[in-house]
Scaffold this active site. Sequence first.
Site, short mmCIF file in Angstrom:
data_model
loop_
_atom_site.label_atom_id
_atom_site.label_comp_id
_atom_site.label_asym_id
_atom_site.label_seq_id
_atom_site.Cartn_x
_atom_site.Cartn_y
_atom_site.Cartn_z
N ASP A 128 0.78 -1.30 -0.11
CA ASP A 128 -0.05 -0.07 0.18
C ASP A 128 0.89 1.26 0.23
O ASP A 128 0.75 2.05 0.71
CB ASP A 128 -0.89 0.03 1.26
CG ASP A 128 -1.94 0.98 1.27
OD1 ASP A 128 -2.12 1.42 -0.04
OD2 ASP A 128 -2.32 1.67 2.11
N HIS A 171 -3.13 0.68 11.78
CA HIS A 171 -2.91 -0.76 11.50
C HIS A 171 -1.24 -1.11 11.43
O HIS A 171 -0.52 -0.28 11.32
CB HIS A 171 -3.42 -1.09 10.15
CG HIS A 171 -3.24 -0.12 8.98
ND1 HIS A 171 -4.10 0.90 8.78
CD2 HIS A 171 -2.17 -0.13 8.06
CE1 HIS A 171 -3.71 1.42 7.72
NE2 HIS A 171 -2.35 1.05 7.66
N GLN A 239 -3.08 -5.42 5.81
CA GLN A 239 -3.03 -4.49 6.68
C GLN A 239 -4.05 -4.38 7.88
O GLN A 239 -5.12 -4.41 7.77
CB GLN A 239 -3.37 -3.18 6.23
CG GLN A 239 -2.23 -2.69 5.37
CD GLN A 239 -2.80 -1.48 4.37
OE1 GLN A 239 -3.51 -1.68 3.71
NE2 GLN A 239 -2.02 -0.48 4.40
N ARG A 269 3.93 12.26 10.96
CA ARG A 269 2.66 12.36 10.30
C ARG A 269 1.97 10.97 10.84
O ARG A 269 2.18 10.01 10.24
CB ARG A 269 2.84 12.35 8.62
CG ARG A 269 1.55 12.31 7.95
CD ARG A 269 1.80 12.10 6.33
NE ARG A 269 0.86 11.86 5.64
CZ ARG A 269 0.14 10.68 5.34
NH1 ARG A 269 0.60 9.69 6.04
NH2 ARG A 269 -0.85 10.65 4.40
N ASP A 271 -0.98 8.67 10.50
CA ASP A 271 -1.58 8.22 9.34
C ASP A 271 -2.97 7.33 9.62
O ASP A 271 -2.93 6.70 10.50
CB ASP A 271 -0.93 7.10 8.15
CG ASP A 271 -1.33 6.71 7.01
OD1 ASP A 271 -1.52 7.71 6.22
OD2 ASP A 271 -1.71 5.77 6.89
N GLU A 313 -3.30 12.99 9.50
CA GLU A 313 -3.77 12.64 8.16
C GLU A 313 -5.21 12.12 8.31
O GLU A 313 -5.31 10.83 8.68
CB GLU A 313 -2.75 11.75 7.67
CG GLU A 313 -3.16 11.20 5.89
CD GLU A 313 -4.04 10.03 5.91
OE1 GLU A 313 -4.55 10.16 4.52
OE2 GLU A 313 -4.45 9.33 6.89
N HIS A 383 0.23 12.36 -2.72
CA HIS A 383 0.74 10.95 -3.49
C HIS A 383 -0.72 10.39 -3.59
O HIS A 383 -0.64 9.26 -4.39
CB HIS A 383 1.31 10.17 -2.57
CG HIS A 383 0.75 9.77 -1.13
ND1 HIS A 383 0.35 10.77 -0.34
CD2 HIS A 383 0.14 8.49 -0.56
CE1 HIS A 383 -0.42 10.09 0.69
NE2 HIS A 383 -0.47 9.03 0.67
N ASP A 384 -1.79 10.54 -2.83
CA ASP A 384 -3.07 9.85 -2.89
C ASP A 384 -4.01 10.56 -3.96
O ASP A 384 -3.72 11.52 -4.83
CB ASP A 384 -3.77 10.23 -1.34
CG ASP A 384 -4.01 9.01 -0.83
OD1 ASP A 384 -4.37 7.90 -1.56
OD2 ASP A 384 -4.32 8.72 0.40
N ARG A 505 -3.03 4.99 -8.04
CA ARG A 505 -2.23 6.17 -7.34
C ARG A 505 -0.89 6.21 -7.76
O ARG A 505 -0.19 7.14 -7.62
CB ARG A 505 -2.51 6.15 -6.05
CG ARG A 505 -3.85 6.40 -5.44
CD ARG A 505 -3.88 5.94 -3.93
NE ARG A 505 -3.66 4.54 -3.53
CZ ARG A 505 -3.63 4.01 -2.24
NH1 ARG A 505 -3.94 5.03 -1.29
NH2 ARG A 505 -3.30 2.95 -2.08
#
Length: 632
Positions: A128, A171, A239, A269, A271, A313, A383-384, A505
């Site tokens: 991922d 996760h 995950q 960051r 996530d 995030e 990036h997403d 992505r």
Amino acid sequence: MAKDGAAATVSDDALFTMRWTRAERDLMTPLTRLYGKAMKPATIQKRVRALLAEKWAERPKDLRALDLARDVSPDWYLRQDMAGYVFYVDRFAGDMKAVADRIPYLQSLGIRYAHFMPCLKPRPGDSDGGYAVMDYGKIDPRLGSMADFKRVAKKMRKAGISPCIDMVLNHTAREHDWAVRARKGDAFRQQFYRLYDDETIPLQYEETLLEVFPDQAPGNFTWDDDLGKWVWTTFNSFQWDLNWENPEVFLAILGIILDLANAGAEVLRLDAVAFMWKRLGTVCQNEPEVHDILQAINQAASVAAPAVIFKAEAIVGPHQLVPYLGAGRHTGKVSNLAYHNSLMVQYWSALATGRADLMTHVLRTHFPERFTNAQWATYIRCHDDIGWAITEDDAEAVGVTGPGHRKFLSDFYAGRFPGSFARGADFQVNERTGDARTNGTTAALTGLQAAETPEDIDLAVRRILLGHALIAGFGGMPLIYMGDEIGLPNDESFRDDPDRAGDGRWMQRPTMDWQTAEAAPEADTPAGRIWRGTRHILRVRAEIDALRGDVPASVLGTGHDKLLVVRRPGTEGTLTGLYNFTPQDQQIEAQRVCIDHAAMPMDMLTGALPAREADRIVVPPYGAVWLHEELR
């Protein structure tokens, strides 16, 4: 009193005690709410303090010095010269060691914050994009070692750049040691995850849960043959969601966070924070306990690593976004930065429609003018994918429908809508609702990739610089995503990589073109124009007090549907930003933006008075104007 002029000193133990006293109430209150029934509050307090003391004892001397500097200037990250750059280590420099060689490039652009995209050791194969972490204590061996990161981080600190690193909270990878032990029957580690013997409870949760990756990973639970149980897997089957109701999870993750801080990360960051707490009958996102967890992490770090700040995030709707920067009892105590997802979405919406009325409505209606000890991280791409988070109520407020507008945006940015300049692609199409998210680089979505004529190129460059001026002038820390400063196009090569081909992505994660980047400062090319324009915007921003993160940002309701107007009253003067989302000149009466036409202020971006027609200010096509009224 110190004798003979000797300076008074404070021992490290005394500093720790003072910081503990400062943070204890704001730390223990949420922890008691979260875990008071699972563990005695006195035990929680004892264990947390012992963990913080242990990590403080391990903290390097130079970082302790930075802690003191940040104690003296806790608003360091709110300064107007703070601007960020976001990159994948391998795609930016090749490996961790080589990042150090690119520090002069970052400095030349005006960067003070460098976000290393996921670089902790991931699971093999599909991870991922690095967000399935196998070992939080190691750097991805393809990139280097933790020692390499420490050396690069130290060099960045000396250059005045604060390193940021990702810490995935929701996760771990299925291959993480905790999960491996859980699969082998370790009862203690099994409590770190949310495991179920049969489908009964998972099916009850699924009645209200949403799907993050409906195409590649439908559902939110995965049967694991080794374990013989169902595992909660919000994102991908590999995950495994952590069980944040277990205080042992909090303690383990806090230890990891402080280890990364001691390695030199100045920003963590955090996530996927929105998903951490689960509650039956809900979508299991943005639950109140999430903010208790974030407050506890922030306050704990203020004891053992006070130089560190946190970025949440949370890519959620406007109503859910504000609490991640502190609201109610969490004001000033949770995340220091949060992505302004709505600003990003509204920028793209306004470009596609040529109208700023929806943007003005959303920004005026849902967001406070400023926060306490926190600010936005503003961006136009990352990036997403882009999720078109536009609610029915907001759409209807400007005369469109939510489903219709979201469909228009996904069609427009996939290049399907007649006259579209964009060349993006759909991501995770929901066949039931028709909603789709969007992939593509800034250059592809603004029309630069498809531009064939000088006029098309000029308009695309203007759109990109408009976006960079917007995120630099709105309020908060602007983040430049790697390659956007030179207009990198979509990268289609991911389709040839079996570990990446299933995730579109990767289209917006191209490898840095260093030949173009190094030539950009002098090049008479679109890349050169974008690079110089971006550098200029950041340099001008760094000189304007009104662009500090603690200055309120007031979005004006001018009634002009083509212009966004943002007013920021600083202590040295007021900055009024006007942003034009059309390919034509737009005019607005000075008085409608609270400007005295007879005493017209300078446009800081051009260093000259703005163009005018009678009593009207003229904003050029896809242009930004920063009018600065100095206090006398």
